[in-house]
Design a protein around this motif. Structure first.
Motif, PDB file in Angstrom:
ATOM      1  N   GLY A  17     -16.218 -19.753  14.956  1.00 38.13           N
ATOM      2  CA  GLY A  17     -16.293 -19.028  16.226  1.00 38.13           C
ATOM      3  C   GLY A  17     -17.677 -18.450  16.456  1.00 38.13           C
ATOM      4  N   PHE A  18     -18.301 -17.974  15.385  1.00 39.19           N
ATOM      5  CA  PHE A  18     -19.673 -17.462  15.472  1.00 39.19           C
ATOM      6  C   PHE A  18     -20.620 -18.566  15.952  1.00 39.19           C
ATOM      7  CE2 PHE A  18     -23.776 -17.522  13.344  1.00 39.19           C
ATOM      8  CZ  PHE A  18     -24.337 -16.319  13.760  1.00 39.19           C
ATOM      9  N   LYS A  58     -19.938 -21.388  17.587  1.00 43.60           N
ATOM     10  CA  LYS A  58     -19.671 -21.824  18.958  1.00 43.60           C
ATOM     11  C   LYS A  58     -20.157 -20.802  19.983  1.00 43.60           C
ATOM     12  CE  LYS A  58     -15.698 -24.834  18.052  1.00 43.60           C
ATOM     13  NZ  LYS A  58     -14.260 -25.076  18.340  1.00 43.60           N
ATOM     14  N   THR A  59     -19.911 -19.524  19.696  1.00 40.68           N
ATOM     15  CA  THR A  59     -20.330 -18.482  20.633  1.00 40.68           C
ATOM     16  C   THR A  59     -21.847 -18.366  20.697  1.00 40.68           C
ATOM     17  OG1 THR A  59     -18.288 -17.277  20.136  1.00 40.68           O
ATOM     18  CG2 THR A  59     -20.014 -16.069  21.287  1.00 40.68           C
ATOM     19  N   ASP A 102     -23.230 -21.188  22.761  1.00 41.88           N
ATOM     20  CA  ASP A 102     -23.034 -20.966  24.197  1.00 41.88           C
ATOM     21  C   ASP A 102     -23.967 -19.882  24.739  1.00 41.88           C
ATOM     22  OD1 ASP A 102     -21.147 -22.924  24.270  1.00 41.88           O
ATOM     23  OD2 ASP A 102     -19.414 -21.583  24.297  1.00 41.88           O
ATOM     24  N   GLU A 103     -24.192 -18.838  23.944  1.00 42.45           N
ATOM     25  CA  GLU A 103     -25.089 -17.763  24.391  1.00 42.45           C
ATOM     26  C   GLU A 103     -26.521 -18.265  24.537  1.00 42.45           C
ATOM     27  OE1 GLU A 103     -24.979 -14.113  22.261  1.00 42.45           O
ATOM     28  OE2 GLU A 103     -22.859 -13.736  22.675  1.00 42.45           O
TER      29      GLU A 103
END
Length: 246
Positions: free
Chosen positions: A140-141, A143-144, A147-148
């Motif tokens: 999750g880290f 992927k986020t 995206d950021e």
């Protein structure tokens, strides 16, 4: 309803992108050079981290190697980030310290953040609750963060996430699965280095794990339960993890 119509309008783009991805499967991607780049590797004293350090050394990178040190404070992490901010380029990340280094990387619009996760960060495994939870967080880290960086239009800072099946590092005793034999660290690092140098976003080892993660999202729950039994994940114990006697 409007959202569904908007999605339907994107179908031509989906077809084009799918064809583009298919064609790229047959075109070898050029490996970037990391000669002279500063590479920070956490967990560099053993296992995958240590082998990764050797590979970057062969490519003539400048290495900054970290491992567990009980007296190391958070302040020292930020101090090193400050010292390296004008020279820092590639950052091999085994989740710990991105926050300290990311500002300089985004300012220079150059770098590469690698998150070492696991197949257990995509598919849950019974009796590995703590391990799976931490790896889901690592995925999750990644992927986020990806995206950021895209939202900020930081195109020069790349991200890669490594998700292997069981690796023979001694963490889990006698693991086995029908997906294939337990991976050797050298094999994993070879795939990791290729993924970094060709800027792959997600590296699954074996590649069949990527297919399984897709199936999990679309297949009925009852069928998935049968499929997971067929995959037959087994192990004797997690080293350092004491299970209550039944």
């Amino acid at each position: 309803m409007k959202f569904l119509l908007d999605v339907l309008l994107l179908l031509p783009l989906l077809i084009v992108c799918s064809l583009e991805s298919f064609v790229k499967l047959f075109i070898p991607k050029r490996r970037k050079s990391v000669t002279g780049e500063i590479v920070l590797i956490t967990g560099a004293g053993h296992g995958i981290g240590r082998l990764t350090a050797y590979e970057f050394a062969k490519l003539k990178s400048k290495l900054v190697l970290w491992d567990i040190n009980k007296v190391t404070a958070q302040a020292s992490c930020y101090f090193l980030a400050l010292k390296l901010q004008t020279l820092f380029y590639i950052y091999v990340h085994m989740p710990c310290t991105t926050k300290a280094f990311l500002p300089a990387m985004t300012k220079n619009n150059h770098g590469h953040i690698v998150t070492v996760a696991s197949a257990a960060g995509h598919v849950s495994v019974p009796f590995l609750l703590a391990y799976c939870s931490s790896k889901f967080a690592a995925v999750g880290f990644h992927k986020t963060l990806t995206d950021e960086l895209a939202a900020l239009q930081i195109t020069g800072v790349k991200t890669t996430c490594l998700c292997p099946n069981f690796v023979n590092t001694g963490f889990i005793k006698n693991p086995s699965t029908s997906l294939g034999p337990t991976l050797e660290p050298e094999e994993v690092v070879n795939r990791l280095m290729h993924g970094i140098l060709t800027e792959q976003k997600m590296i699954f080892i074996p590649s069949s794990i990527a297919f399984l993660t897709t199936l999990e999202r679309i297949l009925p729950e009852r069928f998935l339960a049968v499929l997971k039994r067929k995959i037959s994940v087994k192990f004797d114990a997690v080293i350092g993890y004491k299970m209550k006697a039944q």
